[in-house]
Design a protein around this motif. Structure first.
Motif, PDB file in Angstrom:
ATOM      1  N   PRO A   1       0.824  -1.204   0.000  1.00  0.00           N
ATOM      2  CA  PRO A   1       0.000   0.000   0.000  1.00  0.00           C
ATOM      3  C   PRO A   1       0.861   1.258   0.000  1.00  0.00           C
ATOM      4  CG  PRO A   1       0.001  -1.036   2.174  1.00  0.00           C
ATOM      5  CD  PRO A   1       0.690  -1.984   1.244  1.00  0.00           C
ATOM      6  N   GLY A   2       0.388   2.296  -0.672  1.00  0.00           N
ATOM      7  CA  GLY A   2       1.157   3.528  -0.783  1.00  0.00           C
ATOM      8  C   GLY A   2       1.322   4.278   0.523  1.00  0.00           C
ATOM      9  N   ASN A   3       0.461   3.983   1.510  1.00  0.00           N
ATOM     10  CA  ASN A   3       0.587   4.657   2.811  1.00  0.00           C
ATOM     11  C   ASN A   3       1.357   3.812   3.817  1.00  0.00           C
ATOM     12  OD1 ASN A   3      -1.364   2.701   3.198  1.00  0.00           O
ATOM     13  ND2 ASN A   3      -2.839   4.040   4.213  1.00  0.00           N
TER      14      ASN A   3
ATOM     15  N   ASP B   1      -8.167   3.036   4.686  1.00  0.00           N
ATOM     16  CA  ASP B   1      -7.969   4.342   4.036  1.00  0.00           C
ATOM     17  C   ASP B   1      -7.356   4.167   2.658  1.00  0.00           C
ATOM     18  OD1 ASP B   1      -9.011   5.686   6.193  1.00  0.00           O
ATOM     19  OD2 ASP B   1      -7.073   6.285   7.032  1.00  0.00           O
ATOM     20  N   PHE B   2      -6.374   3.274   2.558  1.00  0.00           N
ATOM     21  CA  PHE B   2      -5.730   3.066   1.268  1.00  0.00           C
ATOM     22  C   PHE B   2      -6.710   2.494   0.251  1.00  0.00           C
ATOM     23  CE2 PHE B   2      -3.497   0.487  -1.861  1.00  0.00           C
ATOM     24  CZ  PHE B   2      -2.648   1.438  -2.398  1.00  0.00           C
TER      25      PHE B   2
ATOM     26  N   GLN C   1       5.952  -0.486  -3.241  1.00  0.00           N
ATOM     27  CA  GLN C   1       7.002  -1.173  -2.508  1.00  0.00           C
ATOM     28  C   GLN C   1       7.179  -0.541  -1.136  1.00  0.00           C
ATOM     29  OE1 GLN C   1      10.639  -1.634  -4.779  1.00  0.00           O
ATOM     30  NE2 GLN C   1       9.512  -1.736  -6.712  1.00  0.00           N
ATOM     31  N   PRO C   2       7.778  -1.267  -0.189  1.00  0.00           N
ATOM     32  CA  PRO C   2       8.024  -0.685   1.133  1.00  0.00           C
ATOM     33  C   PRO C   2       9.157   0.326   1.083  1.00  0.00           C
ATOM     34  CG  PRO C   2       8.963  -2.879   1.006  1.00  0.00           C
ATOM     35  CD  PRO C   2       8.186  -2.681  -0.261  1.00  0.00           C
ATOM     36  N   GLU C   3       9.284   1.092   2.146  1.00  0.00           N
ATOM     37  CA  GLU C   3      10.404   2.031   2.241  1.00  0.00           C
ATOM     38  C   GLU C   3      11.707   1.269   2.410  1.00  0.00           C
ATOM     39  OE1 GLU C   3       8.674   6.139   4.199  1.00  0.00           O
ATOM     40  OE2 GLU C   3       9.433   4.600   5.535  1.00  0.00           O
TER      41      GLU C   3
END
Length: 455
Positions: free
Chosen positions: A139-141, A161-162, A405-407
């Protein structure tokens, strides 16, 4: 003296049993030993199944320095192998008539959640189970406070929310894209549908019936005492991952001893409801338009679809489990580092691969940059119309997050040059004549991909 005789007899009889059941070829054992001895993997635990015969080969330590020898009861994180547990649970509900693959996932979520649609088509349970929902890998968040335990603080509210604000980039069911988000969401839906936690579903419907006493999410005292400590890309000890909201994507821990029972259950038609659910999960559920790729419910296929498999990875572990379709052969391979063991499992099942020793990367020296310089690189960079890399600062560390992708941390080797440790790649930040950062260049796989700074 009597005790010594008993111990000697036990050792001799144990050696005889192992010799009788020796089915792992010596070259695989030599390869595993070489990887551990060269410091690539602190340990590798393998089990090979041929009918009723099972051989375990465990080599290395639970920790690179001063660890204990691993054995078939050593506990590893199995990561995304958890996904096939999730799809087996789904298959079980389907066979009980309580769910259908064609069910829209919107039906199982709170009314406050708006699941994205596209061209009047809705995301179904099957789409989640086959990675064809159109949802991204992550997810982008997803912005973890602790990159060493990245899933721990991702909440159900963030998930909802995503989903409610995401726009699908393509038609549902039109393309495979591996999605931790999608499979984690499926696990969450199973929780809502059954009123039970994901872990209790795994334990009570799969682990307990198969006598897999050390397969679950929360560590028991026994599991802790047998834990193989995870090691990161630099072979430093690292944190275990606590995957909560998206547990269905990769939260399970297990042992080779337990996973042998799991693989054998997938191979053995005993007429049970559990086997029937497993058999349903093996069936091809999606084929791409080119007829070159098939996937079951979670399970992947290789070597002309004869190998049914799934792998897994977390911050300090890699895992592989698979079997030959319509046969009695299966394999489990675990390690407590991030150097993959997939080639061992795939090759012993017949994939034509070469067993090469992975090379440890040599990283550039990290330089110290001021926070003012780091802040100048913060922003969003567009590399393609739908692929972005967002750079932000956490204390004195830059982190980057690519679309879906994750940070991940990026480390400075010069004023405007940064490298990644999670993959072989680097980033150059580019200035205009006035000294403002206007773009980045991603260097990866021999390509230099520019990205304009848009925020």
């Amino acid at each position: 003296m009597r005790l010594f005789r008993f111990l000697l007899l036990f050792i001799l009889s144990t050696q005889f049993v192992v010799a009788q059941d020796a089915i792992i070829p010596d070259d695989y054992k030599d390869y595993i030993k070489a990887r551990v001895d060269k410091g690539i993997n602190p340990s590798i635990s393998m089990a090979y199944i041929v009918g009723d015969a099972v051989e375990f080969y465990n080599y290395g330590k639970t920790q690179l320095n001063d660890g204990e020898s691993v054995d078939k009861h050593s506990v590893y994180e199995i990561g995304s192998i958890s996904k096939v547990f999730t799809t087996i649970l789904l298959a079980d509900e389907i066979l009980k008539g309580k769910m259908k693959l064609s069910d829209p996932i919107q039906d199982y979520l709170p009314e406050s959640v708006t699941v994205p649609v596209r061209n009047d088509k809705v995301i179904t349970l099957k789409d989640l189970a086959t990675h064809t929902s159109g949802l991204p890998r992550m997810p982008g968040n997803f912005k973890p406070a602790d990159l060493k335990n990245p899933f721990a603080d991702y909440s159900v509210k963030q998930l909802y929310d995503f989903l409610s604000n995401y726009e699908l980039p393509r038609d549902i069911g039109s393309q495979y894209e591996y999605s931790n988000l999608g499979m984690g969401l499926l696990g969450h839906i199973l929780e809502l549908h059954t009123g039970k936690t994901y872990e209790s579903l795994v334990v009570n419907r799969i682990a307990k019936p198969l006598d897999m006493a050390d397969t679950q999410i929360e560590f028991t005292d026994k599991m802790k005492s047998h834990l193989a400590i995870g090691h990161n890309e630099q072979l430093e000890t690292t944190s275990n991952w606590d995957i909560t909201t998206l547990a269905g994507a990769g939260a399970i821990r297990s042992t080779t001893s337990d996973m042998v029972k799991f693989v054998k259950a997938n191979l053995t038609d005993d007429g049970s409801d559990l086997y029937k659910a497993m058999a349903l999960s093996h069936k091809i559920a999606y084929t791409n338009d080119a007829k070159t790729f098939n996937i079951g419910l979670g399970w992947h296929y290789s070597n002309g679809d004869s190998i049914v498999w799934h792998n897994g990875g977390t911050g300090g572990y890699r895992a592989f489990s698979g079997f030959l379709k319509d046969s009695n052969k299966g394999v489990v391979v675990f390690t407590n580092s991030t150097f993959s063991v997939d080639n061992i499992g795939l090759k012993i099942l017949g994939q034509p691969l070469e067993l090469k020793i992975p090379e440890k990367r040599v990283y550039p020296e990290v330089v110290v940059l001021s926070n003012d310089i780091l802040d100048s690189y913060v922003g969003k960079y567009q590399l393609t119309p739908q692929f972005f890399i967002t750079v932000s600062r956490k204390d004195n560390q830059l982190v980057a997050q690519a679309t879906g992708q994750p940070e991940f941390e990026i480390f400075p080797s010069a004023d405007n040059e940064f490298f990644l440790k999670v993959v072989e790649a680097s980033i150059t930040f580019n200035k205009d004549e006035a000294g403002n950062i206007v773009s980045m260049t991603l260097h990866q796989n021999g390509q230099d991909v520019p990205g304009k700074k848009i925020e």
